[in-house]
Write an enzyme that holds these catalytic residues in place. Structure first.
Site, PDB file in Angstrom:
ATOM      1  N   ASN A  42      40.705  17.078  86.918  1.00 33.02           N
ATOM      2  CA  ASN A  42      40.019  17.807  87.989  1.00 33.02           C
ATOM      3  C   ASN A  42      40.495  17.338  89.359  1.00 33.02           C
ATOM      4  OD1 ASN A  42      38.571  15.415  87.231  1.00 33.02           O
ATOM      5  ND2 ASN A  42      36.760  16.114  88.297  1.00 33.02           N
ATOM      6  N   CYS A  53      38.790  22.549  88.047  1.00 35.46           N
ATOM      7  CA  CYS A  53      38.506  21.717  86.867  1.00 35.46           C
ATOM      8  C   CYS A  53      39.786  21.369  86.117  1.00 35.46           C
ATOM      9  CB  CYS A  53      37.584  22.455  85.908  1.00 35.46           C
ATOM     10  SG  CYS A  53      35.958  22.828  86.549  1.00 35.46           S
ATOM     11  N   GLU A  55      40.505  21.689  82.989  1.00 40.16           N
ATOM     12  CA  GLU A  55      40.951  22.699  82.023  1.00 40.16           C
ATOM     13  C   GLU A  55      41.803  23.768  82.706  1.00 40.16           C
ATOM     14  OE1 GLU A  55      37.904  21.523  82.550  1.00 40.16           O
ATOM     15  OE2 GLU A  55      36.629  21.703  80.781  1.00 40.16           O
ATOM     16  N   CYS A  86      33.226  24.574  81.951  1.00 43.41           N
ATOM     17  CA  CYS A  86      32.313  25.410  82.732  1.00 43.41           C
ATOM     18  C   CYS A  86      32.633  26.891  82.471  1.00 43.41           C
ATOM     19  CB  CYS A  86      32.431  25.079  84.216  1.00 43.41           C
ATOM     20  SG  CYS A  86      33.913  25.757  85.001  1.00 43.41           S
ATOM     21  N   CYS A  89      36.107  28.103  83.586  1.00 43.75           N
ATOM     22  CA  CYS A  89      37.183  27.629  82.690  1.00 43.75           C
ATOM     23  C   CYS A  89      37.164  28.370  81.362  1.00 43.75           C
ATOM     24  CB  CYS A  89      37.059  26.123  82.466  1.00 43.75           C
ATOM     25  SG  CYS A  89      37.501  25.177  83.933  1.00 43.75           S
TER      26      CYS A  89
HETATM   27  N1  THU Z   1      34.701  19.430  85.783  1.00 49.13           N
HETATM   28  C1  THU Z   1      35.830  19.606  85.033  1.00 49.13           C
HETATM   29  O1  THU Z   1      36.942  19.286  85.483  1.00 49.13           O
HETATM   30  N2  THU Z   1      35.706  20.129  83.783  1.00 49.13           N
HETATM   31  C2  THU Z   1      34.524  20.370  83.156  1.00 49.13           C
HETATM   32  O2  THU Z   1      34.529  20.756  81.995  1.00 49.13           O
HETATM   33  C3  THU Z   1      33.270  20.162  83.883  1.00 49.13           C
HETATM   34  C4  THU Z   1      33.381  19.826  85.317  1.00 49.13           C
HETATM   35  C5  THU Z   1      34.818  18.798  87.091  1.00 49.13           C
HETATM   36  C6  THU Z   1      34.624  19.672  88.282  1.00 49.13           C
HETATM   37  C7  THU Z   1      34.212  18.656  89.325  1.00 49.13           C
HETATM   38  O3  THU Z   1      35.375  18.061  89.882  1.00 49.13           O
HETATM   39  C8  THU Z   1      33.475  17.592  88.552  1.00 49.13           C
HETATM   40  O4  THU Z   1      33.854  17.773  87.199  1.00 49.13           O
HETATM   41  C9  THU Z   1      31.970  17.657  88.665  1.00 49.13           C
HETATM   42  O5  THU Z   1      31.513  18.933  88.410  1.00 49.13           O
END
Ligand code: THU
Length: 130
Positions: A42, A53, A55, A86, A89
């Protein structure tokens, strides 16, 4: 590549997370149909709304490198409960990756395993644009 190798790749990618604002680091490792592993972490910024994110970073990297068929994605976060992708994603993974196997893990163990179609029932996609 075994499931645990894919999880290890996602754990390593997580180390590169730019999560200065949330401190919530996530790593992802996407396996293509030819066995290539494309990782992502992320990436946050001061406006927060432009965060992307792990993913989606992995999938967009894969697209930019010409990969168009995928098998699995591993997602790693430092949480006791599973950290699933999320909604944004799920949509991007579905549109570019189809019905992927989604493997969830934390720093110690696997925490869950799902078909993407179970995480995103009744999806909107290009079939509806015909
Ligand atoms: N985040 C991800 O990278 N993937 C997920 O599956 C859930 C959330 C990140 C987004 C943000 O940078 C941090 O986690 C908090 O939401």
């Amino acid at each position: 590549m075994s499931d645990s190798d894919l999880i290890v790749a996602a754990r390593q990618a997580r180390e590169f997370a730019r999560a200065e604002f949330s401190t919530f680091k996530v790593g992802a490792a996407l396996e293509t149909a030819d066995g290539t592993i494309v990782t992502g972490c992320n990436i946050e910024n001061a406006t927060c709304g432009l965060t992307i994110c792990a993913e989606r970073v992995a999938m967009f990297k894969a697209q930019s490198e010409g990969h168009h068929a995928f098998r699995r994605i591993a997602v790693v976060a430092d949480t006791e409960a599973p950290t699933p992708p999320c909604g944004a994603c799920r949509q991007i993974l579905w549109e570019f990756g189809g019905d992927l196997e989604v493997i969830l893990a934390n720093l110690q163990r696997e925490t869950g395993r799902h078909k993407l179609s179970d995480l995103l029932p009744l999806p909107f996609d290009s079939r509806l644009l015909q």
